[in-house]
Design an enzyme around this catalytic site. Structure first.
Site, PDB file in Angstrom:
ATOM      1  N   ASP A  82      -4.121  -1.847  -6.117  1.00 27.52           N
ATOM      2  CA  ASP A  82      -5.081  -2.761  -5.516  1.00 27.52           C
ATOM      3  C   ASP A  82      -6.255  -3.008  -6.461  1.00 27.52           C
ATOM      4  O   ASP A  82      -6.604  -2.132  -7.252  1.00 27.52           O
ATOM      5  CB  ASP A  82      -5.567  -2.187  -4.179  1.00 27.52           C
ATOM      6  CG  ASP A  82      -6.224  -3.242  -3.310  1.00 27.52           C
ATOM      7  OD1 ASP A  82      -6.026  -4.450  -3.572  1.00 27.52           O
ATOM      8  OD2 ASP A  82      -6.941  -2.865  -2.369  1.00 27.52           O
ATOM      9  N   ARG A 119     -10.297  -8.607  -7.684  1.00 27.49           N
ATOM     10  CA  ARG A 119     -11.718  -8.286  -7.897  1.00 27.49           C
ATOM     11  C   ARG A 119     -11.995  -7.986  -9.369  1.00 27.49           C
ATOM     12  O   ARG A 119     -13.050  -8.326  -9.894  1.00 27.49           O
ATOM     13  CB  ARG A 119     -12.131  -7.109  -7.001  1.00 27.49           C
ATOM     14  CG  ARG A 119     -12.362  -7.539  -5.550  1.00 27.49           C
ATOM     15  CD  ARG A 119     -12.404  -6.365  -4.618  1.00 27.49           C
ATOM     16  NE  ARG A 119     -11.062  -5.814  -4.429  1.00 27.49           N
ATOM     17  CZ  ARG A 119     -10.834  -4.580  -3.994  1.00 27.49           C
ATOM     18  NH1 ARG A 119     -11.826  -3.770  -3.742  1.00 27.49           N
ATOM     19  NH2 ARG A 119      -9.588  -4.171  -3.829  1.00 27.49           N
ATOM     20  N   HIS A 132      -3.837 -10.342 -11.985  1.00 21.50           N
ATOM     21  CA  HIS A 132      -2.441  -9.938 -11.785  1.00 21.50           C
ATOM     22  C   HIS A 132      -1.742  -9.757 -13.130  1.00 21.50           C
ATOM     23  O   HIS A 132      -0.941  -8.845 -13.312  1.00 21.50           O
ATOM     24  CB  HIS A 132      -1.702 -10.956 -10.915  1.00 21.50           C
ATOM     25  CG  HIS A 132      -2.281 -11.072  -9.530  1.00 21.50           C
ATOM     26  ND1 HIS A 132      -2.607  -9.974  -8.775  1.00 21.50           N
ATOM     27  CD2 HIS A 132      -2.608 -12.161  -8.779  1.00 21.50           C
ATOM     28  CE1 HIS A 132      -3.105 -10.376  -7.608  1.00 21.50           C
ATOM     29  NE2 HIS A 132      -3.122 -11.694  -7.589  1.00 21.50           N
ATOM     30  N   ASP A 190       2.583  -8.653   4.315  1.00 15.66           N
ATOM     31  CA  ASP A 190       1.357  -9.349   4.707  1.00 15.66           C
ATOM     32  C   ASP A 190       0.759 -10.172   3.564  1.00 15.66           C
ATOM     33  O   ASP A 190      -0.076 -11.041   3.809  1.00 15.66           O
ATOM     34  CB  ASP A 190       0.335  -8.346   5.247  1.00 15.66           C
ATOM     35  CG  ASP A 190       0.800  -7.753   6.577  1.00 15.66           C
ATOM     36  OD1 ASP A 190       1.366  -8.510   7.390  1.00 15.66           O
ATOM     37  OD2 ASP A 190       0.617  -6.547   6.789  1.00 15.66           O
ATOM     38  N   TRP A 232       2.143 -12.498   2.081  1.00 18.01           N
ATOM     39  CA  TRP A 232       2.555 -13.908   2.213  1.00 18.01           C
ATOM     40  C   TRP A 232       1.427 -14.760   2.773  1.00 18.01           C
ATOM     41  O   TRP A 232       1.464 -15.983   2.672  1.00 18.01           O
ATOM     42  CB  TRP A 232       3.773 -14.042   3.135  1.00 18.01           C
ATOM     43  CG  TRP A 232       5.056 -13.502   2.597  1.00 18.01           C
ATOM     44  CD1 TRP A 232       5.744 -12.428   3.104  1.00 18.01           C
ATOM     45  CD2 TRP A 232       5.828 -13.981   1.485  1.00 18.01           C
ATOM     46  NE1 TRP A 232       6.891 -12.207   2.367  1.00 18.01           N
ATOM     47  CE2 TRP A 232       6.967 -13.152   1.367  1.00 18.01           C
ATOM     48  CE3 TRP A 232       5.666 -15.027   0.573  1.00 18.01           C
ATOM     49  CZ2 TRP A 232       7.940 -13.327   0.391  1.00 18.01           C
ATOM     50  CZ3 TRP A 232       6.638 -15.208  -0.420  1.00 18.01           C
ATOM     51  CH2 TRP A 232       7.751 -14.368  -0.495  1.00 18.01           C
ATOM     52  N   LEU A 270      13.390   8.404 -14.817  1.00 17.66           N
ATOM     53  CA  LEU A 270      12.410   8.005 -13.792  1.00 17.66           C
ATOM     54  C   LEU A 270      13.082   7.091 -12.775  1.00 17.66           C
ATOM     55  O   LEU A 270      13.750   6.129 -13.139  1.00 17.66           O
ATOM     56  CB  LEU A 270      11.227   7.258 -14.450  1.00 17.66           C
ATOM     57  CG  LEU A 270      10.123   6.767 -13.509  1.00 17.66           C
ATOM     58  CD1 LEU A 270       9.352   7.946 -12.898  1.00 17.66           C
ATOM     59  CD2 LEU A 270       9.148   5.845 -14.238  1.00 17.66           C
ATOM     60  N   GLU A 276      -0.187  14.092  -0.354  1.00 18.09           N
ATOM     61  CA  GLU A 276      -1.593  14.240  -0.719  1.00 18.09           C
ATOM     62  C   GLU A 276      -2.107  12.831  -1.017  1.00 18.09           C
ATOM     63  O   GLU A 276      -1.449  12.064  -1.724  1.00 18.09           O
ATOM     64  CB  GLU A 276      -1.736  15.126  -1.968  1.00 18.09           C
ATOM     65  CG  GLU A 276      -1.254  16.546  -1.766  1.00 18.09           C
ATOM     66  CD  GLU A 276      -2.030  17.291  -0.683  1.00 18.09           C
ATOM     67  OE1 GLU A 276      -3.247  17.049  -0.551  1.00 18.09           O
ATOM     68  OE2 GLU A 276      -1.414  18.100   0.038  1.00 18.09           O
TER      69      GLU A 276
HETATM   70  C1  IPE Z   1      -3.307  -6.475  -6.352  1.00 22.14           C
HETATM   71  O1  IPE Z   1      -4.633  -6.581  -6.063  1.00 22.14           O
HETATM   72  C2  IPE Z   1      -2.415  -6.292  -5.167  1.00 22.14           C
HETATM   73  C3  IPE Z   1      -1.357  -7.336  -5.036  1.00 22.14           C
HETATM   74  C4  IPE Z   1      -1.053  -7.844  -3.865  1.00 22.14           C
HETATM   75  C5  IPE Z   1      -0.604  -7.804  -6.192  1.00 22.14           C
HETATM   76  P1  IPE Z   1      -5.270  -7.677  -5.108  1.00 22.14           P
HETATM   77  O2  IPE Z   1      -4.696  -9.008  -5.403  1.00 22.14           O
HETATM   78  O3  IPE Z   1      -5.173  -7.215  -3.676  1.00 22.14           O
HETATM   79  O4  IPE Z   1      -6.782  -7.639  -5.595  1.00 22.14           O
HETATM   80  P2  IPE Z   1      -8.098  -7.594  -4.702  1.00 22.14           P
HETATM   81  O5  IPE Z   1      -7.925  -6.521  -3.670  1.00 22.14           O
HETATM   82  O6  IPE Z   1      -8.255  -8.937  -4.105  1.00 22.14           O
HETATM   83  O7  IPE Z   1      -9.157  -7.258  -5.690  1.00 22.14           O
HETATM   84 MG    MG Z   2      -6.358  -6.143  -2.385  1.00 17.27          MG
END
Ligand code: IPE
Ligand code: MG
Length: 231
Positions: free
Chosen positions: A2, A6, A19, A49, A51, A113, A189
């Site tokens: 995530d 931002r 991205h 979600d 989408w 992996l 964890e």
């Molecule tokens: C990447 O981060 C997660 C994906 C869905 C590819 P975000 O696109 O959710 O970035 P933020 O949370 O808006 O910063």
């Molecule tokens: Mg996000």
């Protein structure tokens, strides 16, 4: 994974640049993981979600995923990485479905992996499908054993086995699970990092694994006594 958007916005860049930088972070993490004892790595790339996002962002993401998959296959193969996708495939663009099928086939013998890419993924959806599979062929109520077996083994529609998660890491500062691997996370964890995903490096992997090893896992039992440890 995530914080891509931002990360980009903080630099005055379009979200898609975040991205793009996120794909580079994926490469760093996948390369580093085996050396830190990671045997299975599941990356949450696109949730059911997601989408809801603007079509332009969704298609940019799908494009980056197809491109990235095609580009990485030789290196994944050379490094013994086995890649498979979990989640729904029927709504993915044809090019991405094809790139996935190709990558899964090419990397099928990898043992260094077990890399799982969660795409159009929803844990609640996976659980609902698994439960439906436990219903006896003629209809009726599944036995508790059949249900538990189905939930534990056939959690993903494509038959990839569910695996209990040891460590869950979410980057980007939010502290929630967002419908990810709910069954598998039972005793995981949890680690929440403020670093946005594109800022993740091999050092992040090292620190996360070190944090995991500093936790005491009891699985509902008691901590071993010094005497038990000595025995
Ligand atoms: C990447 O981060 C997660 C994906 C869905 C590819 P975000 O696109 O959710 O970035 P933020 O949370 O808006 O910063
Ligand atoms: Mg996000």
């Amino acid at each position: 994974m995530d914080g891509n958007g931002r990360w980009a916005e903080a630099r005055g860049l379009p979200r898609t640049e975040g991205h793009r930088a996120g794909v580079e972070a994926v490469r760093r993490v996948v390369r580093a993981a085996p050396a830190y004892g990671v045997g299975t790595l599941t990356l949450y790339a696109f949730s059911q979600d997601n989408w809801q996002r603007p079509p332009a962002e969704v298609s940019a993401l799908m494009h980056l995923l197809s491109l990235g998959l095609r580009r990485e296959v030789p290196e994944l193969k050379a490094n013994g990485v086995r890649l498979r996708a979990i989640g729904r495939r029927d709504r993915l663009p044809g090019a991405l479905r094809a790139a996935l099928a190709r990558a899964e086939w090419e990397t099928r013998h990898g043992t260094a992996l077990d890399l799982r890419l969660a795409l159009d993924y929803s844990s609640r959806d996976a659980l609902t499908r698994a439960a439906a599979l436990a219903v006896p062929p003629g209809g009726g109520i599944p036995s508790r054993e059949a249900l538990s077996d189905a939930l534990g083994r056939v959690l993903h529609p494509d038959g990839i086995e569910a695996r209990p998660v040891d460590l869950f890491v979410r980057t980007g500062g939010e502290q929630r699970l967002s419908d990810f691997l709910l069954w598998e996370l039972a005793y995981a964890e949890l680690l929440f990092l403020d670093t946005p995903w594109p800022g993740v490096t091999e050092e992040t992997v090292r620190q996360s694994v070190a944090a995991f090893h500093s936790r005491q896992r009891r699985f509902g039992g008691l901590a071993p006594t010094p005497a038990a440890l000595a025995a």
